[in-house]
Design an enzyme around this catalytic site. Structure first.
Site, mmCIF file in Angstrom:
data_model
loop_
_atom_site.group_PDB
_atom_site.id
_atom_site.type_symbol
_atom_site.label_atom_id
_atom_site.label_comp_id
_atom_site.label_asym_id
_atom_site.label_seq_id
_atom_site.Cartn_x
_atom_site.Cartn_y
_atom_site.Cartn_z
ATOM 1 N N ARG A 58 35.477 -69.213 35.054
ATOM 2 C CA ARG A 58 36.858 -68.468 35.203
ATOM 3 C C ARG A 58 37.655 -68.356 33.965
ATOM 4 O O ARG A 58 38.480 -68.766 34.008
ATOM 5 C CB ARG A 58 37.509 -69.287 36.399
ATOM 6 C CG ARG A 58 37.171 -68.791 37.841
ATOM 7 C CD ARG A 58 38.580 -69.217 38.703
ATOM 8 N NE ARG A 58 39.189 -70.516 38.354
ATOM 9 C CZ ARG A 58 38.909 -71.534 39.124
ATOM 10 N NH1 ARG A 58 37.918 -71.295 40.244
ATOM 11 N NH2 ARG A 58 39.645 -72.643 39.277
ATOM 12 N N ARG B 299 45.103 -67.455 35.544
ATOM 13 C CA ARG B 299 46.495 -67.525 35.734
ATOM 14 C C ARG B 299 47.065 -68.094 34.543
ATOM 15 O O ARG B 299 48.489 -68.338 34.446
ATOM 16 C CB ARG B 299 46.994 -68.049 36.901
ATOM 17 C CG ARG B 299 46.708 -67.332 38.243
ATOM 18 C CD ARG B 299 46.844 -67.885 39.492
ATOM 19 N NE ARG B 299 45.811 -68.774 39.815
ATOM 20 C CZ ARG B 299 45.718 -69.537 40.851
ATOM 21 N NH1 ARG B 299 46.699 -69.558 41.558
ATOM 22 N NH2 ARG B 299 44.691 -70.362 40.792
ATOM 23 N N ARG C 249 48.115 -58.792 36.840
ATOM 24 C CA ARG C 249 48.032 -58.901 38.416
ATOM 25 C C ARG C 249 49.402 -58.260 38.947
ATOM 26 O O ARG C 249 49.343 -57.776 39.987
ATOM 27 C CB ARG C 249 48.139 -60.765 38.618
ATOM 28 C CG ARG C 249 48.612 -61.088 39.729
ATOM 29 C CD ARG C 249 47.269 -60.978 40.736
ATOM 30 N NE ARG C 249 47.937 -61.885 42.197
ATOM 31 C CZ ARG C 249 48.674 -61.364 42.943
ATOM 32 N NH1 ARG C 249 49.471 -60.406 42.749
ATOM 33 N NH2 ARG C 249 48.942 -62.158 44.074
ATOM 34 N N ASP D 193 35.577 -61.938 42.476
ATOM 35 C CA ASP D 193 35.943 -62.907 43.545
ATOM 36 C C ASP D 193 34.637 -63.672 44.045
ATOM 37 O O ASP D 193 33.579 -63.127 44.325
ATOM 38 C CB ASP D 193 36.876 -62.779 44.660
ATOM 39 C CG ASP D 193 37.312 -63.867 45.386
ATOM 40 O OD1 ASP D 193 38.275 -64.877 44.959
ATOM 41 O OD2 ASP D 193 36.822 -64.426 46.347
ATOM 42 N N TYR E 77 32.693 -70.830 53.493
ATOM 43 C CA TYR E 77 33.932 -69.975 53.738
ATOM 44 C C TYR E 77 33.957 -69.220 54.999
ATOM 45 O O TYR E 77 34.951 -69.008 55.747
ATOM 46 C CB TYR E 77 33.980 -69.132 52.444
ATOM 47 C CG TYR E 77 34.582 -69.667 51.389
ATOM 48 C CD1 TYR E 77 36.124 -70.352 51.375
ATOM 49 C CD2 TYR E 77 34.049 -70.003 50.167
ATOM 50 C CE1 TYR E 77 36.477 -71.120 49.938
ATOM 51 C CE2 TYR E 77 34.358 -70.946 49.190
ATOM 52 C CZ TYR E 77 35.722 -71.352 49.135
ATOM 53 O OH TYR E 77 36.310 -71.976 48.164
#
Length: 325
Positions: free
Chosen positions: A2, A6, A15, A52, A129
């Site tokens: 990743r 952020r 974003r 994602d 998920y």
């Protein structure tokens, strides 16, 4: 692990421009922009596709959204065998074309500076998920299914094997130069269940990729978080590289698997919150644990976290690149 995240203010700006996370993921130009941002700051050795992990179940129509402070949520989770009838393998060039367009655009913008890594969630992780409907600590719903109706759950896993294999093959055809299977939740399983529902499906995905001209020669990375118990079995999965979390000593891992696979890892991302001298010491400890033998890709043991100080990332990259080994 990743790269784009952020912790970068330029990511926050992009974003904001996107308006929401799902739009950021599904707009190739924005995904490309975010993928390239870390490389503008740091002399990294590869780019990681910004996407994602849940693109496949999103394409299956489960109603994905991202709730503030909660993460991904599915409006229509798969809770009963009858729900399987509404699932189908997504066509990568239609339902997932935005990912492939991002891959093509990123390759163009990289101009060959560094290779591009594509990825997918593993079949087991995606199933977790899809059945739980969100992240989980105990995986109550999918484990209840596993222990009460394993054959039906196996059918869902098989569908996801086909989906992941075709998705990664399409990423390779679009220009990805290495492929990663991200098995976030394999470590939640017992040993027999891991072999059946996580490792064996990933081996089938790898076998498919090895049979296709677009992907047969690409490096394949297999990462199971919490998978240290099964390194020997993972090493003969057909993958070229095993990703390791921080719970195993790198030198011990090398002794266990021999020289047949490369190892990727394995610094605890939380170490980047430490004092600069401690970050340097931890990086050197990991490097020296593996030693100067070939086949080590230095990396974090999982994803970098949002509040990580940027200057600490720069220190880590500089420390690794200046190591004399």
């Amino acid at each position: 692990m990743r790269q784009a995240g952020r912790y970068l203010p330029e990511y926050q700006e992009t974003r904001k421009k996107a308006g929401d996370f799902l739009t950021l993921c599904t707009t190739p130009e924005l995904a490309c922009e975010v993928t390239l941002q870390p490389l503008a700051r740091f002399p990294l050795d590869a780019a990681i596709l910004f996407s994602d992990i849940l693109t496949i179940p999103h394409a299956m129509g489960l109603g994905l959204s991202f709730q503030e402070g909660e993460g991904p949520v599915f409006a229509r989770p798969v809770r009963h065998p009858r729900d399987l009838s509404r699932l189908a393998v997504p066509d990568p060039e239609t339902e997932l074309r935005y990912v492939l367009d991002a891959v093509r655009l990123i390759r163009h913008e990289l101009h060959g500076r560094v290779p591009l890594i594509g990825f997918s969630g593993s079949p087991w992780t995606l199933a977790c998920y899809m059945v739980e409907g969100r992240g989980s600590r105990d995986f109550q719903h999918i484990k209840a299914w596993l222990y009460s109706d394993a054959s039906t759950l196996q059918g869902m896993i098989n569908l996801l094997v086909d989906s992941v294999a075709q998705y990664l093959q399409a990423q390779a055809a679009a220009g990805a130069q290495a492929l990663m299977l991200f098995d976030t939740w394999g470590g939640s399983l017992s040993t027999p269940a891991y072999f059946r529902f996580s490792l064996e499906p990933m081996k089938k995905v790898i076998a498919h990729l090895r049979s296709c001209p677009e992907s047969r020669d690409l490096p394949i990375i297999l990462f199971t978080k919490g998978g240290a118990n099964w390194l020997e079995e993972m090493a003969v999965s057909g993958a070229d590289v095993l990703g390791l979390d921080w719970t195993i000593d790198l030198g011990a891992a090398r002794s266990r698997v021999g020289s047949g696979v490369a190892l990727q890892g394995n610094m605890d991302p939380m170490a980047l919150y430490g004092a600069p001298e401690q970050i340097e010491q931890e990086a050197l400890r990991i490097l020296e644990s593996h030693g100067s033998r070939a086949g080590h890709i230095f990396n974090l043991g999982h994803g970098i976290t949002p509040q990580t100080p940027i200057e600490h990332v720069a220190l880590l990259v500089d420390t690794v690149h200046s190591w004399p080994g």
